[in-house]
Design an enzyme around this catalytic site. Structure first.
Site, PDB file in Angstrom:
ATOM      1  N   ALA A   1      55.146  29.913 -19.249  1.00  0.00           N
ATOM      2  CA  ALA A   1      54.438  29.418 -20.045  1.00  0.00           C
ATOM      3  C   ALA A   1      52.873  29.067 -19.748  1.00  0.00           C
ATOM      4  O   ALA A   1      52.150  28.899 -20.365  1.00  0.00           O
ATOM      5  CB  ALA A   1      54.959  27.921 -20.311  1.00  0.00           C
TER       6      ALA A   1
ATOM      7  N   ASP B   1      56.402  32.905 -27.648  1.00  0.00           N
ATOM      8  CA  ASP B   1      55.193  32.477 -28.619  1.00  0.00           C
ATOM      9  C   ASP B   1      54.499  33.909 -29.327  1.00  0.00           C
ATOM     10  O   ASP B   1      53.785  33.816 -30.331  1.00  0.00           O
ATOM     11  CB  ASP B   1      53.986  31.830 -28.010  1.00  0.00           C
ATOM     12  CG  ASP B   1      53.631  32.214 -26.713  1.00  0.00           C
ATOM     13  OD1 ASP B   1      53.654  33.737 -26.759  1.00  0.00           O
ATOM     14  OD2 ASP B   1      53.412  31.619 -25.908  1.00  0.00           O
TER      15      ASP B   1
ATOM     16  N   HIS C   1      63.753  35.517 -23.396  1.00  0.00           N
ATOM     17  CA  HIS C   1      64.168  34.179 -23.983  1.00  0.00           C
ATOM     18  C   HIS C   1      64.075  34.362 -25.497  1.00  0.00           C
ATOM     19  O   HIS C   1      63.976  33.251 -26.278  1.00  0.00           O
ATOM     20  CB  HIS C   1      63.555  33.019 -23.503  1.00  0.00           C
ATOM     21  CG  HIS C   1      63.801  32.643 -22.120  1.00  0.00           C
ATOM     22  ND1 HIS C   1      62.930  31.953 -21.184  1.00  0.00           N
ATOM     23  CD2 HIS C   1      64.837  33.136 -21.286  1.00  0.00           C
ATOM     24  CE1 HIS C   1      63.533  31.890 -19.992  1.00  0.00           C
ATOM     25  NE2 HIS C   1      64.539  32.481 -20.039  1.00  0.00           N
TER      26      HIS C   1
END
Length: 253
Positions: free
Chosen positions: A28, A108, A125
């Site tokens: 992230a 994202d 993921h």
């Protein structure tokens, strides 16, 4: 930029130059510069909109409605996100041929937005930019899902088979995707330099790849703002903002 950071970046550049195969691995932290919140920062909106566990999602219509509400709340927070300098630096490494692909824990889609082809982004993921039917696999555009959800208040079902439609992400309790896991393992075992970027390195099984690479003879570099459990084992640790570090790899037009 401090002298110590400049020295570390120069060391990283030399390691990349000397490497035969570079593997990228992102968490992230590479997307926070883009405005995408991470999970562990104080006050993170993810803590107010936690993903619904997979088994709960399957069992309850109410849980599915809540999952979509949380999903769209988070989407609205970073709908204008654009690739960061970190994303662009990795895209340049892939374009140069030094990095075959990037393994990512992120959902994202910003690696693809930076110019990296889908076939070179290994998503452990899943991906939150689309939805899919859990029964027949048909993909559904999120705009359609959202319009149905907002019109009816119900979690949409598949247009083809009536099955449960879910975001393309891998939820807690859901099986890891077999093909991306195989691809990530193959890249990990073939590289001689493994770059772990913006990951806390605490979420398994994804976090096992850096040490697997090192045990196989690769050098391990960790670039992250915070300390990670693998720092002591790494060949180089750069504890800094990711953008300034990876921007040095961005190809100039």
């Amino acid at each position: 930029m401090t002298d110590s950071l400049a020295t570390s970046i120069a060391t990283l550049q030399n390691m990349v130059r000397e490497a035969r195969v570079v593997a990228g691995f992102t968490g992230a932290g590479i997307s926070t510069e883009s405005g995408v919140p991470d999970f562990r920062s104080p006050g993170s909106p993810w803590m107010r909109n936690k993903p619904i566990p997979f088994d709960v999602f399957l069992e309850s219509e109410e849980a599915r409605r809540e999952a979509w509400r949380r999903k769209f709340t988070m989407d609205d927070l970073y709908r204008d996100a654009r690739p960061s300098r970190g994303h662009l630096g990795l895209a340049s490494l892939i374009a140069s041929g030094r990095m075959p692909a990037v393994i990512t824990q992120n959902i994202d889609g910003l690696h693809q937005a930076s110019g990296i082809g889908d076939e070179r982004v290994i998503e452990l993921h899943g991906n939150g930019t689309y939805a899919a039917c859990l029964a027949c696999g048909r993909r559904h555009d999120l705009r359609w899902v959202r319009s149905r959800f907002e019109e009816t208040g119900d979690a949409p079902v598949c247009e083809s088979c009536g099955g449960i439609v879910k975001s393309g992400t891998i939820s807690f309790g859901q099986a890891m995707p077999e093909a991306p896991m195989r691809q990530a393992h193959a890249l990990t075992m073939s590289c001689d330099l493994f770059l772990a970027i913006g990951s806390s390195l605490v979420v398994y099984p994804a976090a096992a790849f850096p040490m697997l690479a090192q045990r196989n003879g690769a050098k391990l570099v960790i670039i992250n703002r915070e300390h990670t459990p693998l720092d002591e084992a790494a060949d180089l640790v750069i504890q800094a903002e990711i953008g300034p570090v990876l921007s040095t790899f961005i190809s100039q037009p």
